[in-house]
Motif scaffolding. Sequence first.
Motif, PDB file in Angstrom:
ATOM      1  N   ASP B 200       0.852  -1.182   0.000  1.00 50.59           N
ATOM      2  CA  ASP B 200       0.000   0.000   0.000  1.00 50.59           C
ATOM      3  C   ASP B 200       0.894   1.240   0.000  1.00 50.59           C
ATOM      4  OD1 ASP B 200      -1.933   1.849   0.410  1.00 50.59           O
ATOM      5  OD2 ASP B 200      -2.249   1.384   2.522  1.00 50.59           O
ATOM      6  N   SER B 202      -0.197   4.426  -0.663  1.00 51.60           N
ATOM      7  CA  SER B 202      -0.855   5.712  -0.467  1.00 51.60           C
ATOM      8  C   SER B 202      -0.305   6.487   0.737  1.00 51.60           C
ATOM      9  CB  SER B 202      -2.370   5.539  -0.395  1.00 51.60           C
ATOM     10  OG  SER B 202      -2.708   4.542   0.513  1.00 51.60           O
ATOM     11  N   PRO B 203       0.063   5.832   1.851  1.00 48.64           N
ATOM     12  CA  PRO B 203       0.639   6.623   2.946  1.00 48.64           C
ATOM     13  C   PRO B 203       1.877   7.397   2.505  1.00 48.64           C
ATOM     14  CG  PRO B 203       0.095   4.441   3.731  1.00 48.64           C
ATOM     15  CD  PRO B 203      -0.102   4.422   2.241  1.00 48.64           C
ATOM     16  N   GLN B 206       0.951  10.410   0.340  1.00 46.73           N
ATOM     17  CA  GLN B 206       0.485  11.582   1.092  1.00 46.73           C
ATOM     18  C   GLN B 206       1.635  12.302   1.786  1.00 46.73           C
ATOM     19  OE1 GLN B 206      -2.197   9.154   2.887  1.00 46.73           O
ATOM     20  NE2 GLN B 206      -3.529   9.345   1.121  1.00 46.73           N
ATOM     21  N   LYS B 207       2.555  11.521   2.328  1.00 47.10           N
ATOM     22  CA  LYS B 207       3.676  12.163   3.018  1.00 47.10           C
ATOM     23  C   LYS B 207       4.521  12.970   2.037  1.00 47.10           C
ATOM     24  CE  LYS B 207       4.500   8.326   5.460  1.00 47.10           C
ATOM     25  NZ  LYS B 207       5.216   7.377   6.306  1.00 47.10           N
ATOM     26  N   GLN B 209       3.358  14.482  -0.630  1.00 48.03           N
ATOM     27  CA  GLN B 209       2.634  15.730  -0.905  1.00 48.03           C
ATOM     28  C   GLN B 209       2.794  16.706   0.253  1.00 48.03           C
ATOM     29  OE1 GLN B 209      -1.250  15.517  -2.889  1.00 48.03           O
ATOM     30  NE2 GLN B 209      -1.104  13.305  -2.712  1.00 48.03           N
ATOM     31  N   ARG B 210       2.875  16.163   1.446  1.00 53.00           N
ATOM     32  CA  ARG B 210       2.961  16.992   2.618  1.00 53.00           C
ATOM     33  C   ARG B 210       4.297  17.736   2.673  1.00 53.00           C
ATOM     34  NH1 ARG B 210       2.124  15.281   8.648  1.00 53.00           N
ATOM     35  NH2 ARG B 210       0.854  17.061   9.259  1.00 53.00           N
ATOM     36  N   ALA B 235      -2.544   9.597  -9.166  1.00 56.18           N
ATOM     37  CA  ALA B 235      -2.975  10.719  -8.346  1.00 56.18           C
ATOM     38  C   ALA B 235      -2.689  12.052  -9.047  1.00 56.18           C
ATOM     39  CB  ALA B 235      -2.293  10.672  -6.981  1.00 56.18           C
TER      40      ALA B 235
ATOM     41  N   MET C   1      -2.770  19.372  13.043  1.00 58.52           N
ATOM     42  CA  MET C   1      -2.607  18.774  11.706  1.00 58.52           C
ATOM     43  C   MET C   1      -3.690  19.270  10.757  1.00 58.52           C
ATOM     44  SD  MET C   1      -1.884  14.799  11.079  1.00 58.52           S
ATOM     45  CE  MET C   1      -0.614  14.786  12.310  1.00 58.52           C
ATOM     46  N   GLU C   2      -3.312  19.498   9.504  1.00 62.35           N
ATOM     47  CA  GLU C   2      -4.262  20.104   8.566  1.00 62.35           C
ATOM     48  C   GLU C   2      -5.424  19.156   8.303  1.00 62.35           C
ATOM     49  OE1 GLU C   2      -1.391  18.819   7.098  1.00 62.35           O
ATOM     50  OE2 GLU C   2      -0.004  20.298   7.881  1.00 62.35           O
ATOM     51  N   PHE C   5      -5.173  17.089   5.005  1.00 66.41           N
ATOM     52  CA  PHE C   5      -4.291  15.920   5.114  1.00 66.41           C
ATOM     53  C   PHE C   5      -5.031  14.760   5.775  1.00 66.41           C
ATOM     54  CE2 PHE C   5      -1.018  13.501   7.506  1.00 66.41           C
ATOM     55  CZ  PHE C   5      -0.290  13.036   6.411  1.00 66.41           C
ATOM     56  N   THR C   8      -7.560  13.165   3.418  1.00 64.49           N
ATOM     57  CA  THR C   8      -6.918  12.301   2.414  1.00 64.49           C
ATOM     58  C   THR C   8      -6.431  10.999   3.058  1.00 64.49           C
ATOM     59  OG1 THR C   8      -5.239  14.015   2.577  1.00 64.49           O
ATOM     60  CG2 THR C   8      -6.053  13.495   0.396  1.00 64.49           C
ATOM     61  N   VAL C   9      -5.862  11.122   4.252  1.00 68.62           N
ATOM     62  CA  VAL C   9      -5.382   9.909   4.924  1.00 68.62           C
ATOM     63  C   VAL C   9      -6.540   8.954   5.163  1.00 68.62           C
ATOM     64  CG1 VAL C   9      -4.494   9.028   7.109  1.00 68.62           C
ATOM     65  CG2 VAL C   9      -3.339  10.916   5.987  1.00 68.62           C
ATOM     66  N   SER C  12      -7.820   7.465   1.762  1.00 63.11           N
ATOM     67  CA  SER C  12      -6.945   6.493   1.115  1.00 63.11           C
ATOM     68  C   SER C  12      -6.782   5.257   1.994  1.00 63.11           C
ATOM     69  CB  SER C  12      -5.596   7.119   0.771  1.00 63.11           C
ATOM     70  OG  SER C  12      -4.921   7.444   1.944  1.00 63.11           O
ATOM     71  N   ASP C 132      -4.856  20.859  -0.455  1.00 66.93           N
ATOM     72  CA  ASP C 132      -3.553  20.834  -1.111  1.00 66.93           C
ATOM     73  C   ASP C 132      -3.191  19.452  -1.637  1.00 66.93           C
ATOM     74  OD1 ASP C 132      -3.169  23.432  -0.664  1.00 66.93           O
ATOM     75  OD2 ASP C 132      -1.913  23.199   1.134  1.00 66.93           O
ATOM     76  N   TYR C 133      -4.060  18.469  -1.405  1.00 68.02           N
ATOM     77  CA  TYR C 133      -3.675  17.103  -1.699  1.00 68.02           C
ATOM     78  C   TYR C 133      -4.429  16.532  -2.879  1.00 68.02           C
ATOM     79  CZ  TYR C 133      -1.188  17.305   2.654  1.00 68.02           C
ATOM     80  OH  TYR C 133      -0.320  17.641   3.631  1.00 68.02           O
ATOM     81  N   GLN C 134      -3.717  15.652  -3.613  1.00 66.50           N
ATOM     82  CA  GLN C 134      -4.356  14.972  -4.735  1.00 66.50           C
ATOM     83  C   GLN C 134      -4.431  13.479  -4.447  1.00 66.50           C
ATOM     84  OE1 GLN C 134      -1.671  16.921  -7.584  1.00 66.50           O
ATOM     85  NE2 GLN C 134      -3.401  16.809  -8.994  1.00 66.50           N
ATOM     86  N   LEU C 135      -5.524  12.883  -4.887  1.00 69.78           N
ATOM     87  CA  LEU C 135      -5.720  11.455  -4.674  1.00 69.78           C
ATOM     88  C   LEU C 135      -6.051  10.792  -5.994  1.00 69.78           C
ATOM     89  CD1 LEU C 135      -8.038  11.196  -1.557  1.00 69.78           C
ATOM     90  CD2 LEU C 135      -5.813  10.115  -1.823  1.00 69.78           C
ATOM     91  N   SER C 250      -2.646   1.321   7.275  1.00 71.97           N
ATOM     92  CA  SER C 250      -2.434   2.426   6.343  1.00 71.97           C
ATOM     93  C   SER C 250      -2.372   3.763   7.086  1.00 71.97           C
ATOM     94  CB  SER C 250      -3.576   2.431   5.321  1.00 71.97           C
ATOM     95  OG  SER C 250      -3.342   3.381   4.339  1.00 71.97           O
ATOM     96  N   ALA C 253       0.893   3.982   8.868  1.00 77.08           N
ATOM     97  CA  ALA C 253       1.993   4.275   7.944  1.00 77.08           C
ATOM     98  C   ALA C 253       1.975   5.739   7.525  1.00 77.08           C
ATOM     99  CB  ALA C 253       1.901   3.368   6.720  1.00 77.08           C
ATOM    100  N   SER C 254       0.788   6.313   7.385  1.00 78.61           N
ATOM    101  CA  SER C 254       0.709   7.721   6.991  1.00 78.61           C
ATOM    102  C   SER C 254       1.220   8.636   8.088  1.00 78.61           C
ATOM    103  CB  SER C 254      -0.739   8.102   6.685  1.00 78.61           C
ATOM    104  OG  SER C 254      -1.193   7.409   5.573  1.00 78.61           O
ATOM    105  N   LEU C 256       3.077   7.683  10.868  1.00 79.51           N
ATOM    106  CA  LEU C 256       4.444   7.366  11.310  1.00 79.51           C
ATOM    107  C   LEU C 256       5.269   6.959  10.089  1.00 79.51           C
ATOM    108  CD1 LEU C 256       3.306   5.383  14.457  1.00 79.51           C
ATOM    109  CD2 LEU C 256       4.254   7.694  14.427  1.00 79.51           C
TER     110      LEU C 256
END
Lengths: 604, 403, 288
Positions: B200, B202-203, B206-207, B209-210, B235, C1-2, C5, C8-9, C12, C132-135, C250, C253-254, C256
Motif C-alpha cells: 500500500d 498511499s501513505p 500523502q507524506k 505531498q505533505r 494521483a 494537523m491540517e 491531510f 486524504t489519509v 486512502s 492541497d492534496y491529490q488522490l 495504512s 503508515a501515513s 508514522l
Amino acid sequence: MSFSKKIHQSSGLIFPAVAVIMALALSTIMDPYLAFIATSWVIFGLLGLSLDIVWGRGGFLSLGQTAFYGLGGYFGSVVAINLAPITGNSLIWALPAGAIFGAIAAGLLGYIIFYARMGALQSTILSYTFTLLLWSVTQSFKMNIGEASISGDSGLSNIPGIILGFDPQAQTLNPNTSFAVVVIISAIIYFITRWLMRSHFGRIIDCIRIDHEKTELLGYDVRKFKLANFVFSGAVAGLAGALFALWSNFLNPSIFSVQEALLIPIYVLVGGLGTLAGPFVGALVIGALSFFLGTEAGGQTTLILGIILIILVLFFKNGLLGTLNALWQKYLPDPNEATRNSGAVQIDANVLQHILKDAEKQAGPAKSLVSTSLFKQFGGIIPVNKVSRNFQPGQPYSLIGPNGAGKSSFLKTCIGMYLPEEGHIYLGDVEISQMRIFDRVKNGMGVKNQKPQVFGELTVINNLWTAAFSQTRSNAKALEISHKILTMLGLSAHANVQASALSHGQQQWLDIGVVLCLAPRVVLLDEPAAGMTNEETRELSLLIRTLARHTTVVVVEHDMEFVRTLEGHVTVLHQGEVFAEGDIQTLRADDRVLDIYLGRRNHV
Amino acid sequence: MKTYILKRIALSLMIFFAGSSYAQVKIGAIYDITGDLNIFGLQQINGLNLAVEDINAKGGVLGEKIKVVTYDTQSALNKYTQFAKTAVLRDGLDAIFAGLTSSSREAMRPIFRRANMPYFYSTIYEGGACDKQTFITGPTASQQLKPLIQWAIKKYGPKIYIMAPDYNFGTISASWINEYAKQFGGEVVGEDFLALTVTDYSPTIQKIQRSKPDFVVALPVGPSQVGFIEQFAAAGLKENTPIVSSNYSTGNEQVLLSPSAGKGIIASHVYFMSLNTPENKAFLTRWFDKYGKTDAISPEAVTVWNAVHLWAKAVEKAGTTDHTAVIKALESGDLHFTGPNGLVTMEAGSHHTRQNVYIAEGNDHYGFNIIKTFPNAAPNYESQVCDLIANPKLAKHFTPSTK
Amino acid sequence: MEIDFLVTVLLSSLSSAAILLIAAMGLAVVFGLMGVINLAHSEFLMMGAYAALTITKAGVPYLLSIPIAVAITMAIGAVVEILIISRLYGRLFDTMLATWGLSMVLLQLAVLLFGTATPSINLPQFNISIGDYQLAGYPLILIGVAVIMLILIYLLMTKTTYGMQARASIQEPEMAQAIGIESSRVNTFTFALGCGLAGFAGAVLLPIIPATPSMGMAFAVKSFLAVVVAGPVALTGTALTAIGLGGGASITASLLTSVAGEVFFFIITAVLLWRYPMGISAKWRRKL
C-alpha cells in the motif's frame, strides 16, 4: 512373538542406528562435496524433527519452527563468534546457546497460543505471523555484539565452522568429519526425543493430540504439557539453527522467509508424520531432489517440486515411512483380531465394591456437589437460571427435562466447560465456580460424556493407566489400579489391544473404567445409557447404584425408564430453571411435568 | 568385503552426483532461475549464455570452447551456500558468475575466497564489497546516485524526498543521497523506508505531498517500484513532482508500468536498450535472434555479458585459466572491454568497474530516451576504501556510516 | 494537523482496506463455506490479472474483460476442486499443503506462458483534489466495488437456491444430505466462486498493480491473516478485519513510517488472535 514383529516394535531404534552406522562408515570415504551437502540435509532433518515433535506428536502445525531455527542460529553464532576463539571448540558455545534461545522464543510464543486456548488454524497462523514479523523487521536490523556484527539483509558473516579441538589454534573440521559430527549430534537428539516420546510425558502428549478435551477431563493441565513440548521442539530447532550457522558460516534474514517456513512441513510429510525418523528421510529425499533438479532440471525445479507435493498429499498421506509401515503391518498378525467379535461386559459387583473402598482410602471420603443460584447466559438465552442443588452421596441423582431444558448446560457449568456469570459451585468445601476443568478433576470430579471418549490409538490398559497416573503420579500405583479396574470390567484378555478395536459398548465401559481410575469423589454422567443394549443398561444401572453408595453421582438422562431403575432423587429442569423434584413415581403422577414433556400449552 | 561394498556405494553416489569433469574450460552460473526472484535470474542467465555463445563462436578462450555449469538456486538462500560449495568442491570451475541479492553475495563470497576462485557479481548493489577474488561489473549505489542527484538538483530544484526499501540497498543509498544533497546544495525534506511486505503506497504518497519536494528519489525494486509509480501517476502528481531513480529498469519496471505512467520517469543506469552504439545494436540482434523480440532486456543481462567477456580477456591475457594468474590479470588495471553500454574498465585496487552512467527519461512505449551521458563514471567510494593491491588480504564489506 | 491531510489519509486508508477486502474475499468465501484454506489463492489472483490483460490487449474493452477473467478463473477453480480439493475434505492442513504445491506449479507455468515481464497497458485514470492534496480516483472507486461485492455475495448466499444449499451444507451437513443436496456439487461451485473472486480481484487491481507471476504473493499473506482473524463468520468478519487491519496499518503508515504500518498489521493480528483465540466472529450468532 515372531522375529519380524520384534523388529517392527523396535524399528525406530534399529533402523536409525543402522543408518547412523552406515553414515559414519560412509563419511570416511565419501566425496568431500557430497559430505558437505549431505550435512545440510541432516540439519534440515533435525529441523523437521522439531516440527514432528509439535505436529506429528503434539498435533499443532507450527510454522514458527524456522523462526526458532533462525533465532537459535543468530544467537548461537553471536556467542560462538565471540567465545569460540578463546576455547577453539565452537560447538560447546553455539549449540547450547542456540537451543536455549530457541526454547525461550518457543516458550513465549507457546504461552500466548496455549494459554489463550487458540484454535488449531489460528495457532498455525499466529506462528506464521511470528515468522513473518521477524522476516520483516530483521531486514534492517543492525547490531554489533562484540566481534559479531549483524547487518540487516547483508546478514551475519564470519561464523566459525565446526571446531572440535579445545585449543585456540584448532582448525575447522573438514567436510567429511563435519558430516560425521553432525550425524552423531542429530542421532543423539533423535534418540533423546524418541525416549521422551515413549516416556510418560510422551504418552500424555499423544493423548492430548488424540483427544484434547478428554485429557483435560482426566485432570491434566494440557496447556502445561503442550507448552513443555513446544519448548522442547523450540530447543531442537534452535540447536539445528546453530548447527546450520556453523555449516554455512553465514546467516541472513531469509532464514525467516515464507519459503523456508513452508518447506519444513514438506520434509515431515514426505518422511511420515509422527514417525520422528521420517523428517530425516524427507529432508534427504527433498534435499537430494531439489539439488539434482537445481543442476539438471533446466529451470523447472519449482514446477516439479509442486507436482510432487500434490501427489504426495493426495496419494501418500502417510509419507515414505508411514507407507512402508502400513505395508509391513499387513504381514504381521493383527493384535486386535481376537477382540473384534468378543462378547458383552459383565460387572462383578464385589470387585467393584472393593475398588470403590480402595478409592476411598486413596482419595478420601465422598464429597458433595452444591450449586447456589447458578446462572449462565448466552446472549438472550439463559440455559442455567438460578439453579440451586445439593447433591450428596448415598443415592444417585438424575437430571431430566425436555430438549433445551438446560440439563447439559448445567452439567457443563459444573464441569467447567462453561463458567457461570453468577452463583457458586462447591465441591466438598472447595469453591470451584471459576476453576479450570483439570483442577476440578484433581479435586475429585469425574466426568463421563455421552459418547465414549477413549484414546483409540492407545492400548486398553494404557487408557486406564493414563487416568490413574493423573491422580497418583506413580507408575506402580497407576498400574495396580488400572489392572484392578481392567479385571472388574472383564477386559483383561484385551489389555494390550488398541482401544479403537473395541466395540461401541465395550468402549463405553472402558470409558467408565477410565473415570473410575480417577478415584472420583463426585461422578457426573451425561446420558450414559445412550446407545446401550437392554442387557448393558441393566449392568450400568447396577454400577451406578453401587457407585452412589460410595460417591456422589449425578446423571443427566433422557430415558425415563432407565431413571426409574436408578431409584434415586430426580430433578426436572425446564427453561433453565428447577421445575419439579422428588422421586420418579411422584413426578410421573405430576401433570405439570407431563405437560412440559408433551409440550402442552399452559406451561410452555 | 564390507569396505568394498561401502566403496561401491560411495562410488555410485559420486557418479550420480558428479557431472562430466572433462571439459577444458568451465564456468559456473548460480542464479535464481525459478521462484519469485527469477524476474532477475532469467535475465542474468540469458546474458551469460549469450556471452558464452558469442565467445565460443569466435573460437573460445585459449582455443577451447567454454562450457557452462548452471545451478538453479530456486530463490532460496540456503541453496546459494550449497551450490557455491558444489561448484568449488565438485565441479572444478575456472570462474563463477553468481548472485543477485546482497545476501546471496555475502553468503558465497567467503566460499570463493577460500577456494581462490574468480567470482563475478554483476548486479546493481549498495557498494562496498571488497575481496581479492570478487569482481564487480554492476554499478554501485554511489556510482549511479552521484550524477543523478547532481543533475536532478540542477534541473528540478534542491528539495528531495527519498523513498527506499528498508534494507541495506535502500538505507545506504539514502545516506549517499543525503551526502550528495549537501555537496550539491540540495536538502532532503523527507524519507520513508518501506518494509518488504508493503503493498500500500498511499501513505507514502500523502507524506510526499505533505513535504512538497522538488523531486522524489524512488528506490524500491520490481513490482513494488511499479506499484508506487502507478499510484503516484494516477494521483496526478507526476507532472509537478518528477520521479528519479537509480535502479528503475533493473527489473524491467518500464515494461510492467503502464506507458502513460512510465512517461517522464528519470532513471540513471549503466545500460538502456535504446543506446545507439554499434556494440549495442549487435548485442540486441543476437539477443532477439536467440530469445525472440522483446522490450525487456535489463541492465543485469548486460553487466553479466560484460563480466564474461572481461573474464575471457583476462584468461587470454594470463594465457592460462589458473585462478591466481587470472585474478592477477583482472587486477592489472588496464583490463577493459567495450560492451553494449560502452567502455568498461576493471579497476585494479577496488575490483569494481568504471563505466558510463546514463540518465534517461522514460517514453510512452516501454523504453527510454537517453538525455545525458556521464562517461567512465568511477566507483569513488570503493576506490577510496578498498585497495586490494596494497592490501591483498582485505576481505570486508564496507558501509558508510548510515544515519 | 491540517484537515485536508487528515481527510486524504482517511479516504486512502479506506481504499487500502477496500483493496485488501477485494483481495481476501474469495479466500473468505472458500474458508467460510468449506473450511478450506486455499494457498493458491494468490495465483488465482495473478491468473485473473493476466487474463484481463491479455483480453484487453486483444482489443476487448477493459470493463468487459473483467467478467471474462472471472469466468476463466472460475473454470480453472472448478477443475482444481474436482481433481484435488474434493479428495481432501476435512483435512485442513493437507489441503493447505496441496494448494501450496499447486501455487508453485501455477507460478512457474505463468513464467513459462507470459515470461517475467509482460508489457502493461494504459487504463483509465483520474484524480481528485482535497485542499492541497491529490488522490488517485481509481482506488477510491474500489471502495464502492468492495461494498457492491459484499452486497452481491450476501444476496447470492441468502436469496438463491445455491446460497441456501451452501449454507445448509455447512450448518447442517447431515440434514442437507438427507434432503438431497448434493454437497459435492455445491462445494465445487463454492470453490470455483472463491477462485472467480480471486480472479476478479486480479482483474480490477490491474490498473494499480502490474501483472507479474508473483503479484499475488504480496496480498496473499495479509489476506490470509485477515480471513483467519475473522474466524467462522467469514464474510462480515473479513470485512471488519480488512477495515481494522488494512485501514489501521495504512493510517499508521501515513502518520508514522511505513515500517510502523507493517508492524502494526502483524502486532494487531497477534493481539486479536490472543484475545479471540477462535477468530473475532467465533461467538457471533449470525452466520454470513
